[in-house]
Design a protein around this motif. Structure first.
Motif, PDB file in Angstrom:
ATOM      1  N   LEU A  47       0.857  -1.181   0.000  1.00 35.99           N
ATOM      2  CA  LEU A  47       0.000   0.000   0.000  1.00 35.99           C
ATOM      3  C   LEU A  47       0.893   1.230   0.000  1.00 35.99           C
ATOM      4  O   LEU A  47       1.669   1.429   0.934  1.00 35.99           O
ATOM      5  CB  LEU A  47      -0.904  -0.007   1.233  1.00 35.99           C
ATOM      6  N   PRO A  48       0.818   2.043  -1.055  1.00 33.85           N
ATOM      7  CA  PRO A  48       1.659   3.241  -1.081  1.00 33.85           C
ATOM      8  C   PRO A  48       1.135   4.305  -0.121  1.00 33.85           C
ATOM      9  O   PRO A  48      -0.071   4.434   0.083  1.00 33.85           O
ATOM     10  CB  PRO A  48       1.580   3.710  -2.534  1.00 33.85           C
ATOM     11  N   GLY A  49       2.067   5.052   0.464  1.00 36.33           N
ATOM     12  CA  GLY A  49       1.715   6.147   1.353  1.00 36.33           C
ATOM     13  C   GLY A  49       1.556   7.442   0.594  1.00 36.33           C
ATOM     14  O   GLY A  49       1.691   7.482  -0.632  1.00 36.33           O
ATOM     15  N   PRO A  50       1.290   8.521   1.312  1.00 37.39           N
ATOM     16  CA  PRO A  50       1.100   9.819   0.663  1.00 37.39           C
ATOM     17  C   PRO A  50       2.306  10.284  -0.148  1.00 37.39           C
ATOM     18  O   PRO A  50       2.156  10.995  -1.136  1.00 37.39           O
ATOM     19  CB  PRO A  50       0.836  10.771   1.829  1.00 37.39           C
ATOM     20  N   ASP A  51       3.508   9.859   0.260  1.00 37.27           N
ATOM     21  CA  ASP A  51       4.720  10.270  -0.465  1.00 37.27           C
ATOM     22  C   ASP A  51       5.048   9.345  -1.639  1.00 37.27           C
ATOM     23  O   ASP A  51       6.045   9.525  -2.323  1.00 37.27           O
ATOM     24  CB  ASP A  51       5.910  10.342   0.484  1.00 37.27           C
ATOM     25  N   GLY A  52       4.203   8.341  -1.874  1.00 36.36           N
ATOM     26  CA  GLY A  52       4.432   7.404  -2.972  1.00 36.36           C
ATOM     27  C   GLY A  52       5.244   6.190  -2.571  1.00 36.36           C
ATOM     28  O   GLY A  52       5.234   5.182  -3.260  1.00 36.36           O
ATOM     29  N   GLY A  53       5.972   6.285  -1.460  1.00 37.13           N
ATOM     30  CA  GLY A  53       6.733   5.136  -0.966  1.00 37.13           C
ATOM     31  C   GLY A  53       5.815   4.170  -0.240  1.00 37.13           C
ATOM     32  O   GLY A  53       4.681   4.506   0.099  1.00 37.13           O
ATOM     33  N   PRO A  54       6.287   2.948   0.017  1.00 39.59           N
ATOM     34  CA  PRO A  54       5.437   1.967   0.689  1.00 39.59           C
ATOM     35  C   PRO A  54       5.103   2.397   2.120  1.00 39.59           C
ATOM     36  O   PRO A  54       5.959   2.877   2.859  1.00 39.59           O
ATOM     37  CB  PRO A  54       6.266   0.691   0.679  1.00 39.59           C
ATOM     38  N   MET A  55       3.820   2.256   2.484  1.00 38.28           N
ATOM     39  CA  MET A  55       3.354   2.580   3.826  1.00 38.28           C
ATOM     40  C   MET A  55       3.047   1.297   4.609  1.00 38.28           C
ATOM     41  O   MET A  55       3.229   1.224   5.810  1.00 38.28           O
ATOM     42  CB  MET A  55       2.093   3.444   3.743  1.00 38.28           C
ATOM     43  N   LEU A  56       2.574   0.269   3.890  1.00 37.98           N
ATOM     44  CA  LEU A  56       2.161  -0.976   4.516  1.00 37.98           C
ATOM     45  C   LEU A  56       2.379  -2.092   3.508  1.00 37.98           C
ATOM     46  O   LEU A  56       2.063  -1.929   2.322  1.00 37.98           O
ATOM     47  CB  LEU A  56       0.673  -0.900   4.890  1.00 37.98           C
ATOM     48  N   VAL A  57       2.948  -3.213   3.976  1.00 34.80           N
ATOM     49  CA  VAL A  57       3.142  -4.378   3.118  1.00 34.80           C
ATOM     50  C   VAL A  57       2.449  -5.561   3.796  1.00 34.80           C
ATOM     51  O   VAL A  57       2.653  -5.813   4.984  1.00 34.80           O
ATOM     52  CB  VAL A  57       4.637  -4.686   2.887  1.00 34.80           C
ATOM     53  N   HIS A  58       1.626  -6.260   3.027  1.00 32.27           N
ATOM     54  CA  HIS A  58       0.914  -7.433   3.527  1.00 32.27           C
ATOM     55  C   HIS A  58       1.702  -8.671   3.097  1.00 32.27           C
ATOM     56  O   HIS A  58       1.861  -8.931   1.913  1.00 32.27           O
ATOM     57  CB  HIS A  58      -0.496  -7.469   2.936  1.00 32.27           C
ATOM     58  N   LEU A  59       2.189  -9.424   4.094  1.00 32.13           N
ATOM     59  CA  LEU A  59       2.952 -10.648   3.853  1.00 32.13           C
ATOM     60  C   LEU A  59       2.112 -11.857   4.254  1.00 32.13           C
ATOM     61  O   LEU A  59       1.285 -11.776   5.162  1.00 32.13           O
ATOM     62  CB  LEU A  59       4.240 -10.647   4.679  1.00 32.13           C
ATOM     63  N   ARG A  60       2.365 -12.986   3.604  1.00 31.98           N
ATOM     64  CA  ARG A  60       1.675 -14.221   3.975  1.00 31.98           C
ATOM     65  C   ARG A  60       2.610 -15.397   3.730  1.00 31.98           C
ATOM     66  O   ARG A  60       3.351 -15.427   2.762  1.00 31.98           O
ATOM     67  CB  ARG A  60       0.408 -14.400   3.151  1.00 31.98           C
ATOM     68  N   ARG A  61       2.528 -16.381   4.612  1.00 32.34           N
ATOM     69  CA  ARG A  61       3.265 -17.640   4.414  1.00 32.34           C
ATOM     70  C   ARG A  61       2.285 -18.735   4.045  1.00 32.34           C
ATOM     71  O   ARG A  61       2.371 -19.315   2.997  1.00 32.34           O
ATOM     72  CB  ARG A  61       4.047 -18.010   5.674  1.00 32.34           C
ATOM     73  N   TRP A  62       1.356 -19.044   4.898  1.00 33.15           N
ATOM     74  CA  TRP A  62       0.274 -19.970   4.609  1.00 33.15           C
ATOM     75  C   TRP A  62      -1.026 -19.256   4.950  1.00 33.15           C
ATOM     76  O   TRP A  62      -1.012 -18.155   5.517  1.00 33.15           O
ATOM     77  CB  TRP A  62       0.371 -21.230   5.461  1.00 33.15           C
ATOM     78  N   ARG A  63      -2.139 -19.888   4.654  1.00 29.96           N
ATOM     79  CA  ARG A  63      -3.442 -19.304   4.990  1.00 29.96           C
ATOM     80  C   ARG A  63      -3.468 -19.006   6.492  1.00 29.96           C
ATOM     81  O   ARG A  63      -3.092 -19.851   7.300  1.00 29.96           O
ATOM     82  CB  ARG A  63      -4.558 -20.267   4.598  1.00 29.96           C
ATOM     83  N   TYR A  64      -3.898 -17.818   6.826  1.00 28.62           N
ATOM     84  CA  TYR A  64      -4.007 -17.322   8.203  1.00 28.62           C
ATOM     85  C   TYR A  64      -2.655 -17.101   8.884  1.00 28.62           C
ATOM     86  O   TYR A  64      -2.581 -16.990  10.098  1.00 28.62           O
ATOM     87  CB  TYR A  64      -4.901 -18.214   9.069  1.00 28.62           C
ATOM     88  N   GLN A  65      -1.593 -17.042   8.108  1.00 25.24           N
ATOM     89  CA  GLN A  65      -0.277 -16.655   8.629  1.00 25.24           C
ATOM     90  C   GLN A  65       0.099 -15.343   7.956  1.00 25.24           C
ATOM     91  O   GLN A  65       0.950 -15.293   7.077  1.00 25.24           O
ATOM     92  CB  GLN A  65       0.760 -17.739   8.369  1.00 25.24           C
ATOM     93  N   ASP A  66      -0.582 -14.285   8.386  1.00 22.97           N
ATOM     94  CA  ASP A  66      -0.436 -12.975   7.768  1.00 22.97           C
ATOM     95  C   ASP A  66       0.311 -12.025   8.695  1.00 22.97           C
ATOM     96  O   ASP A  66       0.106 -12.050   9.915  1.00 22.97           O
ATOM     97  CB  ASP A  66      -1.817 -12.386   7.467  1.00 22.97           C
ATOM     98  N   ILE A  67       1.151 -11.205   8.087  1.00 19.73           N
ATOM     99  CA  ILE A  67       1.868 -10.151   8.806  1.00 19.73           C
ATOM    100  C   ILE A  67       1.684  -8.857   8.024  1.00 19.73           C
ATOM    101  O   ILE A  67       1.860  -8.837   6.805  1.00 19.73           O
ATOM    102  CB  ILE A  67       3.376 -10.462   8.931  1.00 19.73           C
ATOM    103  N   LEU A  68       1.317  -7.812   8.725  1.00 16.39           N
ATOM    104  CA  LEU A  68       1.278  -6.483   8.130  1.00 16.39           C
ATOM    105  C   LEU A  68       2.493  -5.725   8.641  1.00 16.39           C
ATOM    106  O   LEU A  68       2.691  -5.610   9.855  1.00 16.39           O
ATOM    107  CB  LEU A  68      -0.002  -5.745   8.512  1.00 16.39           C
ATOM    108  N   VAL A  69       3.322  -5.251   7.726  1.00 18.68           N
ATOM    109  CA  VAL A  69       4.513  -4.486   8.094  1.00 18.68           C
ATOM    110  C   VAL A  69       4.222  -3.034   7.748  1.00 18.68           C
ATOM    111  O   VAL A  69       3.923  -2.707   6.603  1.00 18.68           O
ATOM    112  CB  VAL A  69       5.774  -4.971   7.341  1.00 18.68           C
ATOM    113  N   ARG A  70       4.279  -2.163   8.780  1.00 14.84           N
ATOM    114  CA  ARG A  70       4.001  -0.742   8.599  1.00 14.84           C
ATOM    115  C   ARG A  70       5.264   0.052   8.786  1.00 14.84           C
ATOM    116  O   ARG A  70       6.098  -0.267   9.638  1.00 14.84           O
ATOM    117  CB  ARG A  70       3.027  -0.226   9.676  1.00 14.84           C
TER     118      ARG A  70
END
Length: 166
Positions: A47-70
């Motif tokens: 998800l890009p932020g207001p400055d165009g750089g990444p604001m949030l990245v959604h990672l997944r390994r298996w189903r229901y193994q999700d990490i949001l990196v902000r």
């Protein structure tokens, strides 16, 4: 209906996540690289932020193994939270009864309503709910679906490229 997957077999469908980890990272790219190249996670979308750089990245390994990196400025002993799925209607009552420091419920830019409780050791527990119908930014929801499909490289949401993991 078969779930959309990446070539890795990891499902790329968008679903309500019952629980997920959120990490604040001072260097978002380095943290994403750690999980993707070091721990076999995939990047579902950025998800890009207001400055165009990444604001949030959604990672997944298996189903229901999700990490949001902000993108953030974590302090020693902080910078992470565990999030549990909730219903928007239950958040006000939960806020009244919760021990510790309570923040919210507040609406996020990504169409959730969050209640954050900080325990005595400083750990953040977030109860996150989809904003109720009529209170969502539908243009944002459409954009997330578009970004997820585009960045996964598998076409439109709902298309399939193989069998998914559990």
């Amino acid at each position: 209906m078969t779930e959309p997957t990446l070539d890795t077999g990891i499902t790329t469908d968008l679903y309500p996540m019952p629980a997920f980890l959120t990490i604040e990272a001072s260097n978002l790219e380095r943290t994403v690289d750690f999980f993707v190249n070091g721990l076999d996670f995939v990047s579902l979308f950025t998800l890009p932020g207001p400055d165009g750089g990444p604001m949030l990245v959604h990672l997944r390994r298996w189903r229901y193994q999700d990490i949001l990196v902000r993108r953030g400025d974590p302090q020693p002993g902080t910078g992470w939270s565990i999030s549990f799925a909730a219903e928007a209607e239950e958040l006000p009552a939960l806020a009244l009864q919760a021990p510790g420091t309570v923040d919210g419920p507040t609406d996020t830019p990504w169409n959730t309503r969050d209640l954050t409780v900080t325990d005595p050791d400083g750990y953040r527990i977030v109860f996150t709910a989809r904003r109720p119908a009529g209170e969502r930014d539908e243009a944002f929801s459409d954009e997330i679906r578009r970004l997820a499909a585009e960045q996964a490289g598998n076409g439109a949401p709902g298309e399939s490229r193989g069998a998914g993991r559990p």
